[in-house]
Design a protein around this motif. Structure first.
Motif, mmCIF file in Angstrom:
data_model
loop_
_atom_site.group_PDB
_atom_site.id
_atom_site.type_symbol
_atom_site.label_atom_id
_atom_site.label_comp_id
_atom_site.label_asym_id
_atom_site.label_seq_id
_atom_site.Cartn_x
_atom_site.Cartn_y
_atom_site.Cartn_z
ATOM 1 N N PHE A 1 13.777 -18.819 16.010
ATOM 2 C CA PHE A 1 14.359 -19.591 14.742
ATOM 3 C C PHE A 1 14.333 -20.745 14.638
ATOM 4 C CE2 PHE A 1 16.513 -15.379 16.165
ATOM 5 C CZ PHE A 1 16.776 -14.909 15.005
ATOM 6 N N ASP A 2 14.067 -21.307 13.534
ATOM 7 C CA ASP A 2 14.064 -22.809 13.050
ATOM 8 C C ASP A 2 15.643 -23.073 12.684
ATOM 9 O OD1 ASP A 2 13.930 -25.210 11.925
ATOM 10 O OD2 ASP A 2 12.648 -24.837 10.261
ATOM 11 N N VAL A 3 16.103 -23.879 13.425
ATOM 12 C CA VAL A 3 17.306 -24.357 13.465
ATOM 13 C C VAL A 3 17.901 -25.722 12.877
ATOM 14 C CG1 VAL A 3 18.274 -22.661 15.106
ATOM 15 C CG2 VAL A 3 17.687 -24.834 15.901
ATOM 16 N N GLY A 4 16.641 -26.459 12.563
ATOM 17 C CA GLY A 4 16.617 -27.612 12.218
ATOM 18 C C GLY A 4 17.768 -28.626 13.078
ATOM 19 N N ALA A 5 18.774 -29.335 12.357
ATOM 20 C CA ALA A 5 19.487 -30.482 13.001
ATOM 21 C C ALA A 5 20.458 -29.696 14.062
ATOM 22 C CB ALA A 5 20.264 -31.028 11.875
ATOM 23 N N TRP A 6 20.662 -28.470 13.741
ATOM 24 C CA TRP A 6 21.643 -27.645 14.640
ATOM 25 C C TRP A 6 21.155 -27.684 16.142
ATOM 26 C CZ3 TRP A 6 25.872 -27.917 12.522
ATOM 27 C CH2 TRP A 6 25.876 -27.842 10.973
ATOM 28 N N GLN A 7 19.813 -28.033 16.499
ATOM 29 C CA GLN A 7 19.164 -27.992 17.581
ATOM 30 C C GLN A 7 19.780 -28.988 18.683
ATOM 31 O OE1 GLN A 7 17.431 -30.728 19.270
ATOM 32 N NE2 GLN A 7 16.523 -29.633 20.713
ATOM 33 N N LYS A 8 20.592 -30.064 18.372
ATOM 34 C CA LYS A 8 21.140 -30.919 18.949
ATOM 35 C C LYS A 8 22.479 -30.183 19.809
ATOM 36 C CE LYS A 8 24.187 -32.958 15.402
ATOM 37 N NZ LYS A 8 23.841 -32.515 14.243
ATOM 38 N N TYR A 9 23.100 -29.069 19.337
ATOM 39 C CA TYR A 9 23.969 -28.465 20.230
ATOM 40 C C TYR A 9 23.289 -27.287 21.125
ATOM 41 C CZ TYR A 9 27.035 -30.570 16.792
ATOM 42 O OH TYR A 9 27.548 -31.369 15.681
ATOM 43 N N CYS A 10 22.021 -27.404 21.125
ATOM 44 C CA CYS A 10 21.528 -26.058 22.000
ATOM 45 C C CYS A 10 21.009 -26.516 23.234
ATOM 46 C CB CYS A 10 20.456 -25.502 21.184
ATOM 47 S SG CYS A 10 21.011 -24.694 19.491
ATOM 48 N N ILE A 11 21.058 -25.938 24.419
ATOM 49 C CA ILE A 11 20.542 -26.131 25.732
ATOM 50 C C ILE A 11 19.936 -24.843 26.140
ATOM 51 C CG2 ILE A 11 21.799 -27.966 26.203
ATOM 52 C CD1 ILE A 11 23.491 -26.545 27.959
#
Length: 208
Positions: free
Chosen positions: A122-132
């Motif tokens: 998935f393309d999550v854009g700016a929400w990637q900063k919360y993903c590890i």
């Protein structure tokens, strides 16, 4: 509070415009057990309040802000919807903490087989900063483990059973989905960013 373990796939029967948003009539069966008006049900991960019930389903209202920040606007009559009742205080916690407060949306880029499993990216854009990697995320209300994280995308893997009881195999390329990032990750990110901006010398009344 929800667990991210989908109980049932319902069907959107009707969208009724209201002054404050939309009323959604949803066909369902299992999630009606023990449910009463005023209870919460996660609909594709969106925490909605049951406003009326029938033997074959329930109605819930979505306000304009909810419609704008989720994939609700893309739903059509007949769309399958993942449903979960709020977790009872004495229930077993099998997924992760899911609030039902959607952060935003992501878009399905691709899927590929990996043995018996299927990997979805998935393309999550700016929400990637919360993903590890190996962290948690809820996609359309499903509690999932992040397998791979790049600067703009995330990948998750589903075993056959999970695909059978969810709607992931019905998602077309480009489909918009609701995402709720792990609440602990969001709180930690917010706290650390706030710490960087704090003038501790002024706060403590002297030089540091």
């Amino acid at each position: 509070m929800f667990t991210g373990l989908i109980e049932e796939v319902g069907t959107l029967k009707r969208k009724i415009p209201r002054p404050n948003g939309l009323a959604l009539e949803i066909e369902a069966h299992r999630v009606l057990e023990g449910t009463k008006i005023g209870d919460s049900i996660a609909v594709d991960g969106i925490c909605l309040t049951v406003t009326s019930m029938s033997p074959t389903g329930f109605t819930a209202d979505a306000v304009h802000d909810t419609i704008r920040s989720t994939a609700l606007g893309t739903y059509r009559v007949g769309s399958p919807l993942q449903l979960e009742r709020a977790m009872p205080a004495d229930g077993r916690f099998g997924g992760h903490f899911v609030s039902g407060h959607i952060d935003g949306t992501a878009r399905l880029i691709s899927r590929r087989p990996d043995g018996e499993a299927m990997v979805y990216t998935f393309d999550v854009g700016a929400w990637q900063k919360y993903c590890i990697p190996k962290g948690s995320i809820a996609i359309n209300g499903t509690s999932l483990t992040l397998q791979r994280v790049t600067p703009e995308t995330i990948s998750i893997s589903l075993i056959p059973h999970s695909r059978q009881v969810t709607t992931f195999d019905r998602l077309a390329s480009g489909a918009v989905v609701n995402i709720e990032c792990d609440m602990m990750a969001k709180h930690l990110y917010h706290f650390t960013q706030h710490e960087k901006q704090t003038d501790w010398a002024a706060f403590l009344g002297g030089d540091m």
